[in-house]
Write a protein that holds these residues in place. Structure first.
Motif, PDB file in Angstrom:
ATOM      1  N   UNK A   7       0.830  -1.205   0.000  1.00  0.00           N
ATOM      2  CA  UNK A   7       0.000   0.000   0.000  1.00  0.00           C
ATOM      3  C   UNK A   7       0.865   1.256   0.000  1.00  0.00           C
ATOM      4  N   UNK A   8       1.967   1.225   0.750  1.00  0.00           N
ATOM      5  CA  UNK A   8       2.888   2.354   0.756  1.00  0.00           C
ATOM      6  C   UNK A   8       3.400   2.635  -0.656  1.00  0.00           C
ATOM      7  N   UNK A   9       3.807   1.596  -1.369  1.00  0.00           N
ATOM      8  CA  UNK A   9       4.316   1.770  -2.722  1.00  0.00           C
ATOM      9  C   UNK A   9       3.274   2.406  -3.641  1.00  0.00           C
ATOM     10  N   UNK A  10       2.007   2.063  -3.437  1.00  0.00           N
ATOM     11  CA  UNK A  10       0.933   2.625  -4.263  1.00  0.00           C
ATOM     12  C   UNK A  10       0.707   4.110  -3.996  1.00  0.00           C
ATOM     13  N   UNK A  11       1.168   4.610  -2.850  1.00  0.00           N
ATOM     14  CA  UNK A  11       0.972   6.032  -2.541  1.00  0.00           C
ATOM     15  C   UNK A  11       2.054   6.918  -3.153  1.00  0.00           C
ATOM     16  N   UNK A  12       3.136   6.330  -3.607  1.00  0.00           N
ATOM     17  CA  UNK A  12       4.227   7.127  -4.165  1.00  0.00           C
ATOM     18  C   UNK A  12       3.829   7.679  -5.533  1.00  0.00           C
ATOM     19  N   UNK A  13       4.226   8.915  -5.838  1.00  0.00           N
ATOM     20  CA  UNK A  13       3.849   9.507  -7.122  1.00  0.00           C
ATOM     21  C   UNK A  13       4.553   8.821  -8.284  1.00  0.00           C
ATOM     22  N   UNK A  14       3.833   8.747  -9.406  1.00  0.00           N
ATOM     23  CA  UNK A  14       4.429   8.163 -10.608  1.00  0.00           C
ATOM     24  C   UNK A  14       5.257   9.184 -11.376  1.00  0.00           C
ATOM     25  N   UNK A  15       4.628  10.309 -11.713  1.00  0.00           N
ATOM     26  CA  UNK A  15       5.264  11.315 -12.556  1.00  0.00           C
ATOM     27  C   UNK A  15       4.966  12.708 -12.020  1.00  0.00           C
ATOM     28  N   UNK A  16       5.797  13.685 -12.390  1.00  0.00           N
ATOM     29  CA  UNK A  16       5.503  15.066 -12.005  1.00  0.00           C
ATOM     30  C   UNK A  16       4.164  15.513 -12.607  1.00  0.00           C
ATOM     31  N   UNK A  17       3.547  16.522 -11.999  1.00  0.00           N
ATOM     32  CA  UNK A  17       2.267  17.031 -12.488  1.00  0.00           C
ATOM     33  C   UNK A  17       2.394  17.614 -13.887  1.00  0.00           C
ATOM     34  N   UNK A  18       3.516  18.271 -14.160  1.00  0.00           N
ATOM     35  CA  UNK A  18       3.747  18.881 -15.476  1.00  0.00           C
ATOM     36  C   UNK A  18       4.743  18.031 -16.256  1.00  0.00           C
ATOM     37  N   UNK A  19       4.300  17.546 -17.410  1.00  0.00           N
ATOM     38  CA  UNK A  19       5.159  16.741 -18.273  1.00  0.00           C
ATOM     39  C   UNK A  19       5.186  17.353 -19.673  1.00  0.00           C
ATOM     40  N   UNK A  20       6.307  17.226 -20.369  1.00  0.00           N
ATOM     41  CA  UNK A  20       6.335  17.715 -21.746  1.00  0.00           C
ATOM     42  C   UNK A  20       5.489  16.823 -22.642  1.00  0.00           C
ATOM     43  N   UNK A  21       4.972  17.397 -23.699  1.00  0.00           N
ATOM     44  CA  UNK A  21       4.263  16.605 -24.698  1.00  0.00           C
ATOM     45  C   UNK A  21       5.247  16.017 -25.692  1.00  0.00           C
ATOM     46  N   UNK A  22       4.780  15.073 -26.476  1.00  0.00           N
ATOM     47  CA  UNK A  22       5.626  14.470 -27.501  1.00  0.00           C
ATOM     48  C   UNK A  22       4.762  13.965 -28.640  1.00  0.00           C
ATOM     49  N   UNK A  23       5.044  14.433 -29.840  1.00  0.00           N
ATOM     50  CA  UNK A  23       4.354  13.987 -31.049  1.00  0.00           C
ATOM     51  C   UNK A  23       5.384  13.322 -31.956  1.00  0.00           C
ATOM     52  N   UNK A  24       5.372  11.988 -32.054  1.00  0.00           N
ATOM     53  CA  UNK A  24       6.362  11.288 -32.881  1.00  0.00           C
ATOM     54  C   UNK A  24       6.372  11.752 -34.336  1.00  0.00           C
ATOM     55  N   UNK A  25       5.226  12.211 -34.838  1.00  0.00           N
ATOM     56  CA  UNK A  25       5.182  12.668 -36.230  1.00  0.00           C
ATOM     57  C   UNK A  25       6.013  13.927 -36.452  1.00  0.00           C
ATOM     58  N   UNK A  26       6.301  14.663 -35.382  1.00  0.00           N
ATOM     59  CA  UNK A  26       7.102  15.880 -35.484  1.00  0.00           C
ATOM     60  C   UNK A  26       8.541  15.662 -35.022  1.00  0.00           C
ATOM     61  N   UNK A  27       8.880  14.431 -34.685  1.00  0.00           N
ATOM     62  CA  UNK A  27      10.228  14.111 -34.196  1.00  0.00           C
ATOM     63  C   UNK A  27      11.211  14.069 -35.368  1.00  0.00           C
ATOM     64  N   UNK A  28      12.478  14.397 -35.097  1.00  0.00           N
ATOM     65  CA  UNK A  28      13.494  14.241 -36.146  1.00  0.00           C
ATOM     66  C   UNK A  28      13.528  12.792 -36.630  1.00  0.00           C
ATOM     67  N   UNK A  29      13.824  12.601 -37.901  1.00  0.00           N
ATOM     68  CA  UNK A  29      13.878  11.242 -38.443  1.00  0.00           C
ATOM     69  C   UNK A  29      15.059  10.449 -37.897  1.00  0.00           C
TER      70      UNK A  29
END
Length: 182
Positions: A7-29
């Motif tokens: 249960x303790x492990x389940x209370x730990x945060x996964x990711x920060x509240x603010x994350x960058x977006x990512x669009x693979x179609x706009x990624x460098x080849x």
């Protein structure tokens, strides 16, 4: 472990509240360009050792089966030979690479919710390149180390993974289907 620990492990945060977006179609080849971009963004976000990665290799296990093992290393370079890292040939990972020259790297930048996984064959680079790498270490003392080996992982697959707080994580996979440039 106990139910309390679970249960303790389940209370730990996964990711920060603010994350960058990512669009693979706009990624460098070129995946190395995208990697360098993400590395720069991780550094700008304050990640400590953004060039550190977990290297997974395969070695003999109990009963003669193959047993995976991993440890943290530092990325040395990326060029036409591959993604460079170094270790002693006599270390566990050096012996595992001699027996099974393939590995997987995993970079993780918690503040960005990003991972990059690179897997493929591994080749030893020249004795000259290995000696230069040994001499250029931050704590180099002028000594020589004939067991120091510079390796290059030649990607068969690369995956860029961007976390999303809504659970819609983005995977940009370049793999053995020939999608890797070069």
């Amino acid at each position: 472990m106990s139910e309390t620990f679970r249960k303790f492990l389940r209370t730990l945060p996964d990711f920060p509240a603010e994350l960058p977006g990512f669009d693979p179609d706009k990624a460098p080849q070129d995946p190395t360009e995208l990697f360098k971009q993400w590395l720069d963004e991780a550094l700008a976000a304050g990640e400590q050792q953004p060039h550190a990665f977990s290297l997974a290799t395969i070695g003999p296990g109990a009963g003669g089966g193959q047993q995976p093992s991993s440890r943290m290393l530092i990325l040395k370079n990326i060029d036409d030979d591959g993604w460079h890292f170094a270790t002693s040939r006599t270390s566990r990972k050096g012996r595992e690479l001699a027996a099974e020259p393939s590995a997987a790297m995993n970079f993780y930048w918690a503040s960005q919710g990003r991972q990059v996984r690179v897997a493929g064959s591994v080749a030893e680079l020249s004795a000259e390149a290995s000696a230069r790498d040994w001499a250029e270490r931050p704590r180099a003392d002028g000594s020589e180390n004939p067991n120091w080996q510079l390796y290059a992982l030649r990607p068969a697959e690369i995956e860029f993974w961007q976390a999303s707080n809504d659970g819609q994580h983005v995977r940009h996979h370049l793999g053995p289907d020939g999608a890797l440039p070069g």
